[in-house]
Design a protein around this motif. Sequence first.
Motif, PDB file in Angstrom:
ATOM      1  N   LEU A  92       0.880  -1.246   0.157  1.00 47.12           N
ATOM      2  CA  LEU A  92       0.051  -0.139   0.034  1.00 47.12           C
ATOM      3  C   LEU A  92       0.649   1.387   0.050  1.00 47.12           C
ATOM      4  O   LEU A  92       0.529   2.281  -0.792  1.00 47.12           O
ATOM      5  N   ALA A  93       2.084   1.158   0.705  1.00 51.78           N
ATOM      6  CA  ALA A  93       2.757   2.415   0.907  1.00 51.78           C
ATOM      7  C   ALA A  93       3.342   2.565  -0.630  1.00 51.78           C
ATOM      8  O   ALA A  93       3.748   3.839  -1.169  1.00 51.78           O
ATOM      9  N   HIS A  94       3.921   1.505  -1.288  1.00 49.25           N
ATOM     10  CA  HIS A  94       4.538   1.525  -2.512  1.00 49.25           C
ATOM     11  C   HIS A  94       3.435   2.102  -3.592  1.00 49.25           C
ATOM     12  O   HIS A  94       3.849   3.065  -4.293  1.00 49.25           O
ATOM     13  N   GLN A  95       2.160   1.609  -3.531  1.00 46.52           N
ATOM     14  CA  GLN A  95       1.174   2.384  -4.462  1.00 46.52           C
ATOM     15  C   GLN A  95       0.832   3.792  -4.009  1.00 46.52           C
ATOM     16  O   GLN A  95       0.754   4.429  -4.999  1.00 46.52           O
ATOM     17  N   SER A  96       0.856   4.243  -2.788  1.00 50.37           N
ATOM     18  CA  SER A  96       0.759   5.562  -2.453  1.00 50.37           C
ATOM     19  C   SER A  96       1.754   6.402  -3.259  1.00 50.37           C
ATOM     20  O   SER A  96       1.563   7.439  -3.452  1.00 50.37           O
TER      21      SER A  96
ATOM     22  N   ARG B 150       1.318   6.651  -6.818  1.00 47.35           N
ATOM     23  CA  ARG B 150       0.317   7.797  -7.246  1.00 47.35           C
ATOM     24  C   ARG B 150       0.783   8.930  -7.058  1.00 47.35           C
ATOM     25  O   ARG B 150       0.528   9.923  -7.977  1.00 47.35           O
ATOM     26  N   LEU B 151       1.469   9.299  -6.052  1.00 44.73           N
ATOM     27  CA  LEU B 151       2.242  10.800  -5.734  1.00 44.73           C
ATOM     28  C   LEU B 151       3.170  11.125  -7.150  1.00 44.73           C
ATOM     29  O   LEU B 151       3.209  12.268  -7.349  1.00 44.73           O
ATOM     30  N   ARG B 152       3.908  10.110  -7.441  1.00 47.68           N
ATOM     31  CA  ARG B 152       4.722  10.292  -8.486  1.00 47.68           C
ATOM     32  C   ARG B 152       4.234  10.369  -9.782  1.00 47.68           C
ATOM     33  O   ARG B 152       4.678  11.380 -10.673  1.00 47.68           O
ATOM     34  N   ALA B 153       2.938   9.658  -9.911  1.00 48.10           N
ATOM     35  CA  ALA B 153       2.199   9.937 -11.178  1.00 48.10           C
ATOM     36  C   ALA B 153       1.519  11.401 -11.341  1.00 48.10           C
ATOM     37  O   ALA B 153       1.683  12.127 -12.432  1.00 48.10           O
ATOM     38  N   GLU B 154       1.356  11.895 -10.179  1.00 47.01           N
ATOM     39  CA  GLU B 154       0.602  13.159 -10.194  1.00 47.01           C
ATOM     40  C   GLU B 154       1.570  14.414 -10.352  1.00 47.01           C
ATOM     41  O   GLU B 154       1.504  15.196 -11.149  1.00 47.01           O
TER      42      GLU B 154
END
Length: 336
Positions: A50-54, A57-61
């Motif tokens: 979950l931390a990796h996914q979060s 997402r921040l990197r994608a934004e």
Amino acid sequence: MNEILLGIDPREQSIPALVWAADEAERRGLALRLVVAVPPAHEGLRYDALAHQSALRLRAESAIADAEDLVRELHGGLRIVTERVNGVPATVLRDLAAHAALVVVGSRRLGRAAEMFSENSVVVPLTARAPCPVVVVRVPEHTAVRPPTLVVGVDGSPSSQAAVAFAAAEASLREARLRAVWVWPPSLLAHDDLDEGLAERRRLLAESMAGWTEKYPDVAVSQEVLRGHPVEQLALASQESLALIVGRRGSGGYSAMRLGSTVHGLLHRAMCPVITVPLPQRGERPGDPARADRSPPRTTDRPLPVDPLGTGPPQPPLGTVGREDAPGPSAGSPER
């Protein structure tokens, strides 16, 4: 078909691909849609997953915001739409391609095995299955070469006819010369008549190009028959080109088989952007030039049908668009 679709890689932004897509959208008078796909987590509810996914997402934004800022610096008046989607990147882009004139992606230079089998692969599965032309930008186009030239690979097949139609329209749009190349592989027959074979292929090439100078009188067209391996000869032709345009077989087995060995090899070796053109959809004609649809793009969030393997009809929507709290979905002819 009122937009150019650009796939943003949050791990490694491709500036050449971004510049190419922005310039093409400006030329065509289309909107530019910037899309970043966040792959689904496969580790259940484990904290580290979950931390990796979060973090992803921040990197994608951040990546899509940086891309939008750069595009606005290049073309201040360009219409831009940004979108973050949860899903397998190749599948997300393929589904969105149904509404695009072109899809543009960079290349992470994955190995051949990784490009065919890895979840991170985008170039091969997208190029093999997208319903519109796909532009893969590994290196910038050669804009300093004069006259500006587009190269199209021709072999007389229906897929190459689609490539010729696209290439002629693109050459007119860019005010570029069109170089049509037919590559004739060496024969295994000891008594092959070279003069007769060369004359036959020149005739076939002329037939494939017939009518395009009349349709686009502003485009200077040259025709060449080259002897050798198609990948090697077309890669050499790409060294001073704006882009290399080839056709796609259309249907068949897994992604690499759909592309064919020539296209698959050129994605690795061409020294300019490679544009792969699929066969026209039912009801369309290969000779129809692309026309800009200047209607405003839709910007509403929408779910996407997800088909991770790309082998069946669209399934009920599993992905979501633009929501931070939403879970992602589970995971030619013989001479070409």
